[in-house]
Design an enzyme around this catalytic site. Structure first.
Site, PDB file in Angstrom:
ATOM      1  N   GLN A 131      41.511  -6.457 -74.282  1.00 58.49           N
ATOM      2  CA  GLN A 131      41.635  -5.173 -75.552  1.00 58.49           C
ATOM      3  C   GLN A 131      40.026  -4.811 -75.245  1.00 58.49           C
ATOM      4  OE1 GLN A 131      40.239  -7.049 -79.101  1.00 58.49           O
ATOM      5  NE2 GLN A 131      41.003  -5.301 -80.387  1.00 58.49           N
ATOM      6  N   GLU A 249      45.093  -8.463 -85.345  1.00 59.70           N
ATOM      7  CA  GLU A 249      43.983  -9.440 -84.877  1.00 59.70           C
ATOM      8  C   GLU A 249      43.441 -10.488 -86.040  1.00 59.70           C
ATOM      9  OE1 GLU A 249      40.536  -7.702 -82.979  1.00 59.70           O
ATOM     10  OE2 GLU A 249      40.120  -9.442 -81.949  1.00 59.70           O
TER      11      GLU A 249
HETATM   12  C1  LIG Z   1      33.786 -14.580 -78.189  1.00 60.69           C
HETATM   13  C2  LIG Z   1      33.885 -13.027 -78.397  1.00 60.69           C
HETATM   14  C3  LIG Z   1      35.020 -12.520 -77.768  1.00 60.69           C
HETATM   15  C4  LIG Z   1      35.054 -11.039 -78.042  1.00 60.69           C
HETATM   16  N1  LIG Z   1      36.253 -10.253 -77.403  1.00 60.69           N
HETATM   17  C5  LIG Z   1      36.444  -8.939 -77.557  1.00 60.69           C
HETATM   18  C6  LIG Z   1      37.553  -8.408 -76.765  1.00 60.69           C
HETATM   19  O1  LIG Z   1      38.343  -8.861 -76.471  1.00 60.69           O
HETATM   20  N2  LIG Z   1      37.741  -6.929 -76.907  1.00 60.69           N
HETATM   21  C7  LIG Z   1      36.524  -6.145 -77.390  1.00 60.69           C
HETATM   22  O2  LIG Z   1      36.680  -5.122 -77.464  1.00 60.69           O
HETATM   23  N3  LIG Z   1      35.427  -6.828 -78.050  1.00 60.69           N
HETATM   24  C8  LIG Z   1      35.395  -8.146 -78.085  1.00 60.69           C
HETATM   25  N4  LIG Z   1      34.391  -8.710 -78.548  1.00 60.69           N
HETATM   26  C9  LIG Z   1      33.142  -7.982 -79.092  1.00 60.69           C
HETATM   27  C10 LIG Z   1      33.171  -7.865 -80.631  1.00 60.69           C
HETATM   28  O3  LIG Z   1      34.168  -7.129 -81.256  1.00 60.69           O
HETATM   29  C11 LIG Z   1      31.758  -7.325 -81.223  1.00 60.69           C
HETATM   30  O4  LIG Z   1      30.750  -8.203 -80.501  1.00 60.69           O
HETATM   31  C12 LIG Z   1      31.702  -7.184 -82.691  1.00 60.69           C
HETATM   32  O5  LIG Z   1      32.638  -6.330 -83.081  1.00 60.69           O
HETATM   33  C13 LIG Z   1      30.150  -6.914 -83.022  1.00 60.69           C
HETATM   34  O6  LIG Z   1      29.864  -5.851 -82.362  1.00 60.69           O
HETATM   35  P1  LIG Z   1      28.356  -5.850 -81.727  1.00 60.69           P
HETATM   36  O7  LIG Z   1      28.406  -7.114 -80.910  1.00 60.69           O
HETATM   37  O8  LIG Z   1      28.142  -4.693 -80.757  1.00 60.69           O
HETATM   38  O9  LIG Z   1      27.263  -6.124 -83.019  1.00 60.69           O
HETATM   39  P2  LIG Z   1      26.535  -5.056 -83.761  1.00 60.69           P
HETATM   40  O10 LIG Z   1      27.798  -4.164 -84.403  1.00 60.69           O
HETATM   41  O11 LIG Z   1      25.310  -4.172 -83.027  1.00 60.69           O
HETATM   42  O12 LIG Z   1      26.116  -5.935 -84.859  1.00 60.69           O
HETATM   43  C14 LIG Z   1      24.826  -6.582 -84.982  1.00 60.69           C
HETATM   44  C15 LIG Z   1      24.607  -7.292 -86.252  1.00 60.69           C
HETATM   45  O13 LIG Z   1      24.618  -6.185 -87.470  1.00 60.69           O
HETATM   46  C16 LIG Z   1      25.564  -6.263 -88.312  1.00 60.69           C
HETATM   47  N5  LIG Z   1      26.051  -5.087 -88.656  1.00 60.69           N
HETATM   48  C17 LIG Z   1      26.569  -4.219 -88.073  1.00 60.69           C
HETATM   49  N6  LIG Z   1      27.080  -3.217 -89.054  1.00 60.69           N
HETATM   50  C18 LIG Z   1      27.006  -3.631 -90.208  1.00 60.69           C
HETATM   51  C19 LIG Z   1      27.281  -2.998 -91.467  1.00 60.69           C
HETATM   52  N7  LIG Z   1      27.968  -1.998 -91.642  1.00 60.69           N
HETATM   53  N8  LIG Z   1      26.959  -3.905 -92.477  1.00 60.69           N
HETATM   54  C20 LIG Z   1      26.314  -4.979 -92.446  1.00 60.69           C
HETATM   55  N9  LIG Z   1      25.985  -5.688 -91.443  1.00 60.69           N
HETATM   56  C21 LIG Z   1      26.510  -5.010 -90.266  1.00 60.69           C
HETATM   57  C22 LIG Z   1      26.712  -7.243 -87.666  1.00 60.69           C
HETATM   58  O14 LIG Z   1      27.195  -8.250 -88.926  1.00 60.69           O
HETATM   59  C23 LIG Z   1      25.834  -8.010 -86.834  1.00 60.69           C
HETATM   60  O15 LIG Z   1      25.307  -9.323 -87.354  1.00 60.69           O
HETATM   61  C24 LIG Z   1      34.023 -10.168 -78.492  1.00 60.69           C
HETATM   62  C25 LIG Z   1      33.135 -10.874 -78.958  1.00 60.69           C
HETATM   63  C26 LIG Z   1      32.860 -12.227 -78.890  1.00 60.69           C
HETATM   64  C27 LIG Z   1      31.763 -12.746 -79.542  1.00 60.69           C
END
Ligand SMILES: Cc1cc2nc3c(=O)[nH]c(=O)nc-3n(C[C@H](O)[C@H](O)[C@H](O)COP(=O)(O)OP(=O)(O)OC[C@H]3O[C@@H](n4cnc5c(N)ncnc54)[C@H](O)[C@@H]3O)c2cc1C
Length: 398
Positions: A131, A249
């Site tokens: 994905q 999901e």
């Molecule tokens: C084990 C694992 C597998 C994954 N597999 C996939 C995959 O197969 N495909 C894929 O596309 N992605 C995948 N991901 C990515 C995952 O979807 C993202 O890491 C997740 O959506 C968070 O995005 P970010 O890491 O950019 O953090 P950010 O969005 O930068 O967030 C950083 C922090 O800010 C907080 N935050 C952000 N916005 C808000 C808000 N509006 N209100 C309150 N708090 C907020 C978050 O909760 C977090 O604590 C995976 C992640 C992991 C850990």
């Protein structure tokens, strides 16, 4: 009349259960057991072999239509299936994204050609899926993504980068969310493509997690040609298709996680039985007993909440924002579950998962480290709480 058909249904459910139980007793063998020392690719190969066996015997895609290789069974039989899989300590399947997210999305919005082409091979694990949603600057706010696709004749040309893509470097296909309208508001300029990972210009770089395992990857797309026939849903309406995937999901995936929880809870009870505290089995400690009872109750509550959601889905509805409640529940519950195992292992818990002295081949050390990602993947807990507040409870936007 009604009572006769209910009786017939109960009989067919019983024979379904007996047939599956007998098949599992004969086919769950050690060759399908993963070893902690295996690389991620080796684990995927074992999972693939197990899924192929399930497919050949008609024991995968229990609720999927028969015409695409599924069994077309009822929700009751899907539930029985899950219980029997947990009871038999059945191995994991390979295609978690294909089975739980891509398949349901293609079934909901794919063309007849896409259904016929992709669904059977998702079930057989001949084709593994990943994905491609998250990017270095687009995670929680995935709609701000920058990967671009420009139409040229009968194909799109894709350029950009994705990150944290689970199965990214072992996958055959990717569901890729791209920007196709660069002027429109961010949610209105996205499209949803199926990309063959062997296309020229696609490269995948494994990313090692704190478990030591490289389960996910960075993906790079350089002038990748994607046929227009691989568009899922309508051009520039990819956000709605992505929501369908995300709802499956968060909601649908919970259904298969029940099996993992039932197995993990059982292993935890066995761990408490075999560990000692002050010369007595730890299972006799009142605090441990209380925590185990709480976890047992939480697993059963999670199961009932999931069943309620699945009942909605089986009537042809989308999982809905309530799936965020399930996502919150399973991710936080899993962390509590593995934390107790970690505490029960005492000083041994500090051994690395691959240490020769780590109990149970380092299983709980691995699970503890892996569980940290549960409250991030599929949307962080903070984001799920926002969805529940605004879209389930109807509270004002933060
Ligand atoms: C084990 C694992 C597998 C994954 N597999 C996939 C995959 O197969 N495909 C894929 O596309 N992605 C995948 N991901 C990515 C995952 O979807 C993202 O890491 C997740 O959506 C968070 O995005 P970010 O890491 O950019 O953090 P950010 O969005 O930068 O967030 C950083 C922090 O800010 C907080 N935050 C952000 N916005 C808000 C808000 N509006 N209100 C309150 N708090 C907020 C978050 O909760 C977090 O604590 C995976 C992640 C992991 C850990």
């Amino acid at each position: 009349m009604t009572s006769i058909s209910q009786e017939q249904q109960a009989t067919s459910d019983e024979s379904f259960q007996a047939e599956l139980r007998a098949w599992l007793a004969a086919n769950v063998t050690d060759e399908f057991r993963e070893k902690r020392t295996m690389t991620f690719q080796e684990k995927v190969a074992v999972r693939r072999a197990w899924q192929k066996k399930l497919f050949e015997a008609g024991w995968i895609g229990i609720g999927w239509p028969r015409e695409y290789g599924g069994r077309g069974a009822s929700l009751m039989q899907e539930t029985i299936y899950n219980e029997e899989m947990a009871r038999a300590q059945a191995p994991s399947t390979a295609n978690v994204i294909g089975l739980n997210m891509v398949g349901p999305t293609i079934l909901a919005v794919g063309t007849a050609e896409q259904k016929a082409r992709y669904l059977p091979k998702i079930l057989s694990a001949e084709e593994i899926w990943c994905q491609g949603f998250s990017e270095p600057n687009a995670g929680s706010d995935v709609a701000s993504l920058q990967t671009r696709a420009v139409r040229e004749g009968d194909h799109f040309v894709v350029n950009g980068q994705k990150v944290w893509t689970s199965y990214g470097y072992v996958a055959d296909f990717c569901i890729l969310l791209v920007r196709t309208d660069f002027e429109a508001p961010k949610h209105k300029g996205l499209s949803y493509l199926i990309v063959d990972m062997k296309s020229p210009g696609v490269s995948a770089k494994p990313l090692v997690q704190m478990t030591g395992e490289a389960e996910f990857a960075e993906l790079f797309f350089e002038n990748v040609k994607v046929p227009v026939a691989n568009l899922v849903g309508e051009l520039n309406k990819g956000w709605m298709v992505a929501i369908t995937t995300l709802m499956h999901e968060r909601g649908g995936l919970s259904f298969s996680i029940i099996v993992t929880f039932e197995q993990r809870l059982q292993a935890l009870i066995e761990l408490s039985r075999s560990s000692t505290l002050n010369g007595k089995p730890v299972l006799e400690d009142p605090q441990v007993r209380q925590r185990l009872a709480r976890l047992y109750t939480d697993v059963k509550t999670f199961k009932l909440n999931t069943m309620s959601q699945m009942s909605t889905v089986s009537q042809g509805h989308l999982p809905g924002p309530e799936g965020s409640l399930l996502k919150l529940q399973w991710s936080e519950l899993n962390q509590r579950l593995v934390e107790l195992a970690f505490e029960l292992e005492g000083p041994f818990s500090s051994l690395a998962p691959d240490s020769v002295d780590a109990p149970f081949e380092g299983r709980w050390q691995y699970e503890y480290l892996r569980a940290r990602g549960n409250t991030i993947e599929a949307g962080t807990s903070e984001v799920q709480r926002n969805i529940v507040a605004e879209r389930v409870l109807g509270l004002p936007h933060a």
